[in-house]
Design a protein around this motif. Structure first.
Motif, PDB file in Angstrom:
ATOM      1  N   ALA A  94      31.925  50.499  51.514  1.00 21.91           N
ATOM      2  CA  ALA A  94      31.831  51.003  50.145  1.00 21.91           C
ATOM      3  C   ALA A  94      32.235  52.468  50.049  1.00 21.91           C
ATOM      4  N   THR A  95      32.194  53.191  51.146  1.00 22.55           N
ATOM      5  CA  THR A  95      32.479  54.629  51.091  1.00 22.55           C
ATOM      6  C   THR A  95      33.965  54.924  51.196  1.00 22.55           C
ATOM      7  N   GLN A  96      34.782  53.934  51.460  1.00 26.19           N
ATOM      8  CA  GLN A  96      36.211  54.159  51.612  1.00 26.19           C
ATOM      9  C   GLN A  96      36.936  53.821  50.315  1.00 26.19           C
ATOM     10  N   PRO A  97      38.022  54.523  50.003  1.00 26.08           N
ATOM     11  CA  PRO A  97      38.809  54.150  48.831  1.00 26.08           C
ATOM     12  C   PRO A  97      39.403  52.774  49.027  1.00 26.08           C
ATOM     13  N   LEU A  98      39.446  52.010  47.955  1.00 24.86           N
ATOM     14  CA  LEU A  98      39.888  50.628  48.036  1.00 24.86           C
ATOM     15  C   LEU A  98      41.068  50.383  47.111  1.00 24.86           C
ATOM     16  N   GLY A  99      41.734  49.271  47.365  1.00 25.86           N
ATOM     17  CA  GLY A  99      42.778  48.791  46.470  1.00 25.86           C
ATOM     18  C   GLY A  99      43.879  49.796  46.245  1.00 25.86           C
ATOM     19  N   HIS A 100      44.299  49.921  44.972  1.00 22.69           N
ATOM     20  CA  HIS A 100      45.418  50.791  44.650  1.00 22.69           C
ATOM     21  C   HIS A 100      45.100  52.255  44.929  1.00 22.69           C
ATOM     22  N   GLU A 101      43.776  52.609  44.972  1.00 27.19           N
ATOM     23  CA  GLU A 101      43.424  53.989  45.244  1.00 27.19           C
ATOM     24  C   GLU A 101      43.911  54.416  46.623  1.00 27.19           C
ATOM     25  N   SER A 102      43.997  53.484  47.565  1.00 29.47           N
ATOM     26  CA  SER A 102      44.469  53.830  48.899  1.00 29.47           C
ATOM     27  C   SER A 102      45.927  53.418  49.091  1.00 29.47           C
ATOM     28  N   GLY A 103      46.604  53.087  47.998  1.00 29.55           N
ATOM     29  CA  GLY A 103      48.022  52.807  48.060  1.00 29.55           C
ATOM     30  C   GLY A 103      48.396  51.404  48.494  1.00 29.55           C
ATOM     31  N   ARG A 104      47.442  50.480  48.539  1.00 27.95           N
ATOM     32  CA  ARG A 104      47.774  49.119  48.949  1.00 27.95           C
ATOM     33  C   ARG A 104      48.462  48.396  47.801  1.00 27.95           C
ATOM     34  N   PRO A 105      49.575  47.731  48.088  1.00 27.26           N
ATOM     35  CA  PRO A 105      50.327  47.087  47.009  1.00 27.26           C
ATOM     36  C   PRO A 105      49.631  45.819  46.515  1.00 27.26           C
ATOM     37  N   ASN A 106      49.862  45.500  45.272  1.00 20.59           N
ATOM     38  CA  ASN A 106      49.373  44.259  44.688  1.00 20.59           C
ATOM     39  C   ASN A 106      50.334  43.136  45.089  1.00 20.59           C
ATOM     40  N   PRO A 107      49.886  42.147  45.865  1.00 24.76           N
ATOM     41  CA  PRO A 107      50.801  41.105  46.327  1.00 24.76           C
ATOM     42  C   PRO A 107      51.282  40.181  45.221  1.00 24.76           C
ATOM     43  N   PHE A 108      50.654  40.249  44.052  1.00 26.82           N
ATOM     44  CA  PHE A 108      51.025  39.348  42.955  1.00 26.82           C
ATOM     45  C   PHE A 108      51.549  40.138  41.759  1.00 26.82           C
ATOM     46  N   GLY A 109      52.316  41.178  42.056  1.00 29.25           N
ATOM     47  CA  GLY A 109      52.918  41.989  41.014  1.00 29.25           C
ATOM     48  C   GLY A 109      54.069  41.272  40.333  1.00 29.25           C
ATOM     49  N   PRO A 110      54.813  41.992  39.502  1.00 30.20           N
ATOM     50  CA  PRO A 110      55.869  41.357  38.687  1.00 30.20           C
ATOM     51  C   PRO A 110      56.926  40.610  39.481  1.00 30.20           C
ATOM     52  N   HIS A 111      57.189  41.023  40.717  1.00 30.97           N
ATOM     53  CA  HIS A 111      58.279  40.410  41.473  1.00 30.97           C
ATOM     54  C   HIS A 111      57.802  39.408  42.517  1.00 30.97           C
ATOM     55  N   SER A 112      56.531  39.053  42.461  1.00 36.16           N
ATOM     56  CA  SER A 112      56.004  38.050  43.392  1.00 36.16           C
ATOM     57  C   SER A 112      56.553  36.671  43.050  1.00 36.16           C
ATOM     58  N   ARG A 113      56.779  35.862  44.093  1.00 37.21           N
ATOM     59  CA  ARG A 113      57.255  34.500  43.857  1.00 37.21           C
ATOM     60  C   ARG A 113      56.100  33.555  43.551  1.00 37.21           C
ATOM     61  N   THR A 114      54.868  34.024  43.725  1.00 39.15           N
ATOM     62  CA  THR A 114      53.695  33.176  43.513  1.00 39.15           C
ATOM     63  C   THR A 114      53.472  32.931  42.023  1.00 39.15           C
ATOM     64  N   ARG A 115      53.254  31.688  41.670  1.00 40.13           N
ATOM     65  CA  ARG A 115      52.872  31.367  40.295  1.00 40.13           C
ATOM     66  C   ARG A 115      51.356  31.473  40.182  1.00 40.13           C
ATOM     67  N   VAL A 116      50.902  32.329  39.297  1.00 43.32           N
ATOM     68  CA  VAL A 116      49.475  32.545  39.096  1.00 43.32           C
ATOM     69  C   VAL A 116      49.026  31.679  37.917  1.00 43.32           C
ATOM     70  N   ILE A 117      48.128  30.741  38.206  1.00 40.64           N
ATOM     71  CA  ILE A 117      47.656  29.773  37.212  1.00 40.64           C
ATOM     72  C   ILE A 117      46.210  30.115  36.857  1.00 40.64           C
ATOM     73  N   GLY A 118      45.981  30.636  35.671  1.00 39.85           N
ATOM     74  CA  GLY A 118      44.630  30.905  35.207  1.00 39.85           C
ATOM     75  C   GLY A 118      44.051  29.667  34.546  1.00 39.85           C
ATOM     76  N   VAL A 119      42.957  29.158  35.079  1.00 41.16           N
ATOM     77  CA  VAL A 119      42.293  27.984  34.498  1.00 41.16           C
ATOM     78  C   VAL A 119      41.120  28.494  33.674  1.00 41.16           C
ATOM     79  N   SER A 120      41.186  28.274  32.368  1.00 42.53           N
ATOM     80  CA  SER A 120      40.259  28.907  31.441  1.00 42.53           C
ATOM     81  C   SER A 120      39.530  27.867  30.598  1.00 42.53           C
ATOM     82  N   SER A 121      38.391  28.276  30.065  1.00 40.50           N
ATOM     83  CA  SER A 121      37.668  27.458  29.082  1.00 40.50           C
ATOM     84  C   SER A 121      36.891  28.393  28.192  1.00 40.50           C
TER      85      SER A 121
END
Length: 393
Positions: free
Chosen positions: A118-145
């Motif tokens: 918890a004491t370390q910067p996480l995610g984008h704060e430490s510069g880690r890229p989002n693997p599912f950004g605009p150019h990702s080949r992965t189809r993200v399927i949101g299942v909602s209700s």
């Protein structure tokens, strides 16, 4: 003829590490064999202390040694490799494959059981890229209700399993932080492991999964405000080694809240599928969920009606929750009704026992509906295609 240490070692040679998939003998994990009056004690060195797969390793070693002639009892003692031994193993694995495979951790990273500090910067704060950004080949399927109790998570799990059975690479993100249920429905009991400072999601039935359920007890409530939900979703995206799945199904919480807003920010290529039951009350609430998605620019691609009917022993259908709600909602939204899932008691039992119906009874009426829905989802292609050459700079 007395049992020898060589015989025990040879019996253990086919036993593989559950994550490295290499013989534990070849990995030099066997540190000692003692044989006394039919009692065999095997000492095994794990890559990390508190390895979440220690019980599985113990089981494999025991089952390999027990059938040997003269063996009356098998005990397995576990120890841990030293940092020098870990580095030597890492070098050998890289020489063997050209890359590090799937060890639980290198250098004791699993001491937190997969939990980031918890004491370390996480995610984008430490510069880690989002693997599912605009150019990702992965189809993200949101299942909602729009509301709980319509079987959204059951639909998510069985749809994911059906996609995996069709040959696709599939993962699930359980974003229903307050009501997490996906690990139990998949029968996953192992915790995530850690590799190169990233969590590795466990898998079952060809589907890997990450969920808040891995980090809190079943009876422990999650009491968080919006910013914490936002941060949790970010960590589940950037601090997890998802690989490169074709489909990432996101089991969204009911209603219209923070997670949907975060998805629009972190998962810009998301497409939403709405789950409802036939009754008018459920349809009206599901409609709000769909309009919410449209307002935040997430395209709604289809409607799935759950609990459509109960098929009797004579083949007759009883519409316990009314009929027509799914078709009406699809018409109002201008999207197709992808399928109507019957109310099948075996579907509920499979979810409770961690044995999805789509995997255990693929010939059942409900499983065939899920397979048909999966085929439509895969055939339709992504809702959006981002091309780097069209980016405005």
């Amino acid at each position: 003829m007395a049992l020898s240490e060589h015989q025990v070692i040879e019996a253990l040679r086919p036993v593989t590490d559950p994550e490295l998939h290499v013989s534990i003998v070849e990995l030099d994990m066997i540190r000692g064999v003692e044989i006394r009056r039919g009692r065999v004690a095997v000492t095994v060195a794990l890559t990390v202390s508190g390895c979440p797969l220690r019980d599985e390793i113990t089981r494999r070693v025991t089952e390999a040694v027990r059938p040997l002639p003269g063996v009356r009892e098998v005990t397995v003692e576990l120890t841990v490799m030293t940092p020098q031994e870990l580095e030597s193993l890492r070098s050998r694995m890289m020489a063997r494959t050209g890359q590090v495979q799937d060890p639980a951790a290198w250098g004791g990273a699993n001491s937190g059981a997969g939990r980031p500090a918890a004491t370390q910067p996480l995610g984008h704060e430490s510069g880690r890229p989002n693997p599912f950004g605009p150019h990702s080949r992965t189809r993200v399927i949101g299942v909602s209700s729009g509301k709980g109790g319509v079987g959204k998570s059951s639909v998510t799990v069985n749809l994911a399993v059906s996609l995996a059975q069709a040959g696709h690479d599939v993962a699930i993100l359980d974003a229903d932080v307050y009501g997490f249920s996906i690990p139990g429905m998949l029968g996953i009991h192992a915790e995530p492991t850690v590799r190169e400072q990233k969590m590795v999601p466990p898998s079952a039935f060809g589907v890997r999964c990450m969920s808040m359920g891995f980090f809190v007890d079943d009876d422990q409530p999650v009491i968080w405000r919006g910013p914490m939900l936002h941060k949790a979703l970010e960590q589940f995206l950037v601090d997890v080694d998802w690989g490169d799945p074709e489909f990432l199904l996101v089991d969204m919480p009911p209603g219209t809240g923070d997670v949907a807003l975060s998805m629009a920010q972190y998962l810009p290529t998301s497409e939403v599928y709405v789950v409802t039951t036939p009754q008018p009350a459920a349809r009206r609430v599901a409609q709000r969920s769909a309009y919410m998605a449209k307002k935040i620019n997430l395209p709604v691609r289809g409607v799935i009606e759950n609990m459509s009917w109960l098929t009797g022993s004579d083949g007759s259908r009883q519409t316990l929750f009314g009929e027509g709600g799914g078709a009406e909602l699809a018409s109002e939204l201008g999207v197709p009704l992808l399928g109507q899932v019957p109310l099948d008691p075996a579907l509920r039992v499979g979810g409770d026992e961690g044995r999805p119906l789509s995997a255990t009874e693929p010939g059942s009426e409900a499983a065939q509906v899920f397979a048909a829905i999966a085929g439509q989802v895969a055939a339709r292609g992504p809702a959006r295609i981002f091309r780097p050459e069209l980016t405005i700079r």
